[in-house]
Write a protein that holds these residues in place. Sequence first.
Motif, PDB file in Angstrom:
ATOM      1  N   HIS A  77      31.564  -7.051   4.283  1.00 20.81           N
ATOM      2  CA  HIS A  77      30.659  -6.214   3.478  1.00 20.81           C
ATOM      3  C   HIS A  77      31.419  -5.479   2.367  1.00 20.81           C
ATOM      4  N   ASP A  91      22.385 -11.479  -6.197  1.00 15.32           N
ATOM      5  CA  ASP A  91      21.543 -11.303  -5.013  1.00 15.32           C
ATOM      6  C   ASP A  91      22.394 -11.290  -3.747  1.00 15.32           C
ATOM      7  N   ILE A 150      24.407  -7.905  -3.543  1.00 12.65           N
ATOM      8  CA  ILE A 150      23.519  -6.773  -3.245  1.00 12.65           C
ATOM      9  C   ILE A 150      23.052  -6.823  -1.789  1.00 12.65           C
ATOM     10  N   GLU A 151      22.807  -8.023  -1.288  1.00  5.27           N
ATOM     11  CA  GLU A 151      22.338  -8.188   0.093  1.00  5.27           C
ATOM     12  C   GLU A 151      23.423  -7.873   1.112  1.00  5.27           C
ATOM     13  N   LYS A 189      27.659  -2.779  -0.337  1.00  6.79           N
ATOM     14  CA  LYS A 189      27.084  -1.501  -0.744  1.00  6.79           C
ATOM     15  C   LYS A 189      26.745  -1.466  -2.226  1.00  6.79           C
ATOM     16  N   ASN A 248      24.575  -2.022  -5.214  1.00 10.77           N
ATOM     17  CA  ASN A 248      23.120  -2.181  -5.203  1.00 10.77           C
ATOM     18  C   ASN A 248      22.514  -2.375  -6.585  1.00 10.77           C
ATOM     19  N   CYS A 301      27.272  -5.876 -10.478  1.00 11.67           N
ATOM     20  CA  CYS A 301      27.583  -7.251 -10.060  1.00 11.67           C
ATOM     21  C   CYS A 301      28.027  -8.086 -11.247  1.00 11.67           C
TER      22      CYS A 301
END
Length: 404
Positions: free
Chosen positions: A21, A175, A178-179, A182, A184, A189
Amino acid sequence: MTQQDVIDFCNQYNYDIRQSHNGRWIDQKCAPDVVAAIADFICNYVDQDINCTFTSLDIWHSEYAIQNVDDIFRKPGVEQESAKNEYDKFFQQPMEMLANARVLNKTKRGHRNLYQVNNVDVLEYIALRERNALIFLETYIEKTLRDSGIYPAFEEFFEEQTKEAYNHLKETYSDFIIENTKINGKVECNRIFIKVLNPLAYLNHSKGTERGQISEQPITYDMLMYNRLNFRDIYADKPRNMTRREYAATHPVTVNENYYHYQSRRAKSSLRRFNEQYRAGRTEHLEAAYMGEMATQMHHIFPEADYPGICYYLENIIALTPSQHMNHAHPNGRTQEIDEQYQHLLLLSKADRVQENLTDTNVETIYEFANFLFVLKVGFDDDDILDIADMDFNSVVNVINVHY
């Protein structure tokens, strides 16, 4: 170390973003030239104690970094308050990336990140030159994307190379991040996307991303760099039938000499270390009269002042004794002059040393045959040299002899 050693190192670890993550597994300042410089600063900092712990501020404010950052990147001095935010990213982002890759170990103490070298061989490989840092980045990025299950989307783009394929890849990557992290926002990105896509695009000789869109042309080496002006091949667009001197007269280029001096010092230090470790400090130009003398002089075969673009290639530097250096390479100690007959002999000796290194599996590999060809191409101003087949040293020797 070799490129395969870098691959083997990365293969030891699982970099799956869906598990870590970690949205900062790579970041905006992780360009090859910056990563190589930060790795070099760390190597210098831990030189006396490889097991010591350090923070990004320790590296930031180290004497070696202070001496070189302004020269290399033409940035404000590291001690200036106005540059604090910029330097925080400049040092911390590559260190975070190296920690995620396990080149460094990272622990937290309160709000501080503490680092320690986990693999000094890989760190020194990255620090040696920007090409090595790029090889590491390409390997690490591809491994991370494969571990994360998202690499097929990149492969599709490298095959299709259309605006639609580019937009699909960009959307897919945003996507995914973001998924799973952290981060968002798509803006953030997209800022990082360029550091993910373009090294791989360069590796695949394909288009990448430029100014938020698919690039018009395949990604070139200089486009990957933070300090782009220094990395552009001054003679990349030179017509084959025009000499370097003629081209330079009509296409003046401003060169950051301090950057090349830094690169040159780093390369000389690396060659000296290798020569002491694997060749007992002997001269690389084998002459009976000087075999008992230590090779303490690292000499540019093609002078740094005249050929700055190849001054940091190990293939253009040769370890000599003081007598060889000041009595023969530079006639009568006149360092601004080169003895062309001796230069001829030094190139033949360097060809032997490069061949020995590339065929001896018991020593560290520090040379690349393609780099030696490039040095000769620039030094002789002969583009045809690049057509020599891989590891064809007979042709190399013939080209050297014919030139002189």
